[in-house]
Design a protein around this motif. Structure first.
Motif, short mmCIF file in Angstrom:
data_model
loop_
_atom_site.label_atom_id
_atom_site.label_comp_id
_atom_site.label_asym_id
_atom_site.label_seq_id
_atom_site.Cartn_x
_atom_site.Cartn_y
_atom_site.Cartn_z
N UNK A 103 0.83 -1.34 -0.07
CA UNK A 103 0.06 0.14 -0.08
C UNK A 103 0.87 1.06 -0.04
N UNK A 104 1.76 1.07 0.91
CA UNK A 104 2.58 2.40 0.78
C UNK A 104 3.47 2.66 -0.49
N UNK A 105 3.90 1.48 -1.17
CA UNK A 105 4.53 1.69 -2.64
C UNK A 105 3.53 2.52 -3.47
N UNK A 106 2.42 1.92 -3.58
CA UNK A 106 1.42 2.48 -4.20
C UNK A 106 1.24 3.87 -4.00
N UNK A 107 1.27 4.11 -2.75
CA UNK A 107 1.02 5.79 -2.56
C UNK A 107 1.84 6.59 -2.99
N UNK A 108 3.10 6.01 -3.08
CA UNK A 108 4.31 7.13 -3.70
C UNK A 108 4.52 6.69 -5.00
N UNK A 109 3.82 5.88 -5.54
CA UNK A 109 3.58 5.71 -7.04
C UNK A 109 5.21 5.06 -7.32
N UNK A 110 5.71 4.12 -6.61
CA UNK A 110 7.13 3.26 -6.74
C UNK A 110 6.88 2.69 -8.17
N UNK A 111 7.94 2.96 -8.85
CA UNK A 111 8.05 2.41 -10.22
C UNK A 111 8.25 0.90 -10.41
N UNK A 112 8.88 0.58 -9.29
CA UNK A 112 9.48 -0.98 -9.31
C UNK A 112 8.44 -1.89 -8.36
N UNK A 172 15.24 5.07 -1.21
CA UNK A 172 16.02 5.82 -2.16
C UNK A 172 15.11 6.49 -3.20
N UNK A 173 14.02 5.62 -3.81
CA UNK A 173 13.13 6.32 -4.64
C UNK A 173 12.55 7.48 -3.99
N UNK A 174 11.74 7.39 -2.68
CA UNK A 174 10.87 8.30 -1.99
C UNK A 174 11.92 9.65 -1.81
N UNK A 175 13.36 9.46 -1.55
CA UNK A 175 14.13 10.58 -1.17
C UNK A 175 14.44 11.26 -2.62
N UNK A 176 14.29 10.58 -3.58
CA UNK A 176 14.64 11.25 -4.63
C UNK A 176 13.69 11.94 -5.45
N UNK A 177 12.45 11.59 -5.04
CA UNK A 177 11.47 12.10 -5.68
C UNK A 177 10.09 12.93 -5.16
N UNK A 178 10.14 12.66 -3.76
CA UNK A 178 9.01 13.25 -3.02
C UNK A 178 9.46 14.30 -2.16
N UNK A 179 8.67 14.98 -1.37
CA UNK A 179 8.91 16.08 -0.47
C UNK A 179 9.93 15.12 0.61
N UNK A 180 11.00 15.71 1.02
CA UNK A 180 11.96 14.79 1.76
C UNK A 180 11.73 14.87 3.15
N UNK A 181 10.78 15.98 3.94
CA UNK A 181 10.80 16.00 5.12
C UNK A 181 9.36 15.47 5.60
N UNK A 182 8.32 15.61 4.91
CA UNK A 182 7.11 15.58 5.42
C UNK A 182 6.15 15.07 4.47
N UNK A 183 5.58 13.78 4.80
CA UNK A 183 4.68 13.25 3.93
C UNK A 183 3.78 12.19 4.64
N UNK A 184 2.64 12.18 4.31
CA UNK A 184 1.59 11.12 5.24
C UNK A 184 0.76 10.56 4.16
N UNK A 185 0.66 9.20 4.20
CA UNK A 185 -0.18 8.59 3.31
C UNK A 185 -1.31 7.79 4.18
N UNK A 186 -2.33 7.87 3.50
CA UNK A 186 -3.39 7.19 4.41
C UNK A 186 -3.52 5.60 3.81
N UNK A 187 -3.31 4.78 4.94
CA UNK A 187 -3.26 3.39 4.69
C UNK A 187 -4.64 2.85 4.51
N UNK A 188 -4.80 1.86 3.72
CA UNK A 188 -6.02 1.55 3.15
C UNK A 188 -7.07 0.90 4.33
N UNK A 189 -6.28 0.50 5.51
CA UNK A 189 -6.95 0.17 6.59
C UNK A 189 -7.03 1.02 7.76
#
Length: 161
Positions: free
Chosen positions: A65-74, A130-147
């Motif tokens: 779920x986390x990988x989907x939330x950050x659009x992880x390419x792999x 590594x993907x998150x650090x390279x592509x997303x806001x570095x210090x603040x990000x929240x993702x709603x878990x499907x549960x």
């Protein structure tokens, strides 16, 4: 067999995933310590292994779920690794444990496979960070878990909720 050693380099910066990884190490170590002490009680080992199996499967769902939330390419490749463990390796290990009535040899085999899996997957999980650090806001990000609950993303030792 080696003991499972947690290292901070395994941290992904997602509190719930990091706690889950640490819990997997803790439970695997408890099973290992039972084997090492020679006091491996059938029921205790069986319960520890059942708990570890359930915990790992829940963790896979959360991580996916986390990988989907950050659009992880792999994502697809990483999910395929999870699926192989979930549907092939874990099933084979469970069959071996049951058919051998959780004897010491089947438990040792289980621990050895978990050891291999932990080392491999923790390295692969670092690619998510590594993907998150390279592509997303570095210090603040929240993702709603499907549960339901929020997973907090933090960096530099600080967290924002």
């Amino acid at each position: 067999m080696k003991r499972f050693i947690w290292e901070n380099c395994y941290l992904l910066g997602v509190h719930s995933l990091d706690k889950a990884h640490q819990e997997i190490f803790t439970v695997a170590n408890r099973i290992y310590n039972l084997l090492s002490s020679g006091a491996c009680h059938h029921w205790t080992a069986k319960q520890g292994i059942l708990y570890l199996n359930a915990y790992v499967l829940k963790h896979f769902d959360d991580e996916e779920n986390y990988m989907l939330s950050i659009n992880y390419p792999d994502y697809e490749n990483h999910k395929a690794i999870h699926d192989e463990f979930r549907f092939i390796q874990l099933k084979s290990l469970e069959d071996d444990l049951i058919s051998n009535d959780y004897n010491i040899y089947s438990i040792k085999n289980f621990v050895e496979v978990i050891d291999h899996w932990i080392r491999y997957i923790m390295k692969d999980d670092k690619n998510i960070d590594n993907y998150f650090r390279a592509t997303q806001i570095p210090n603040c990000f929240e993702v709603k878990n499907h549960s339901g609950p929020m997973m907090s993303r933090y960096g530099s030792g600080a967290s924002w909720f």
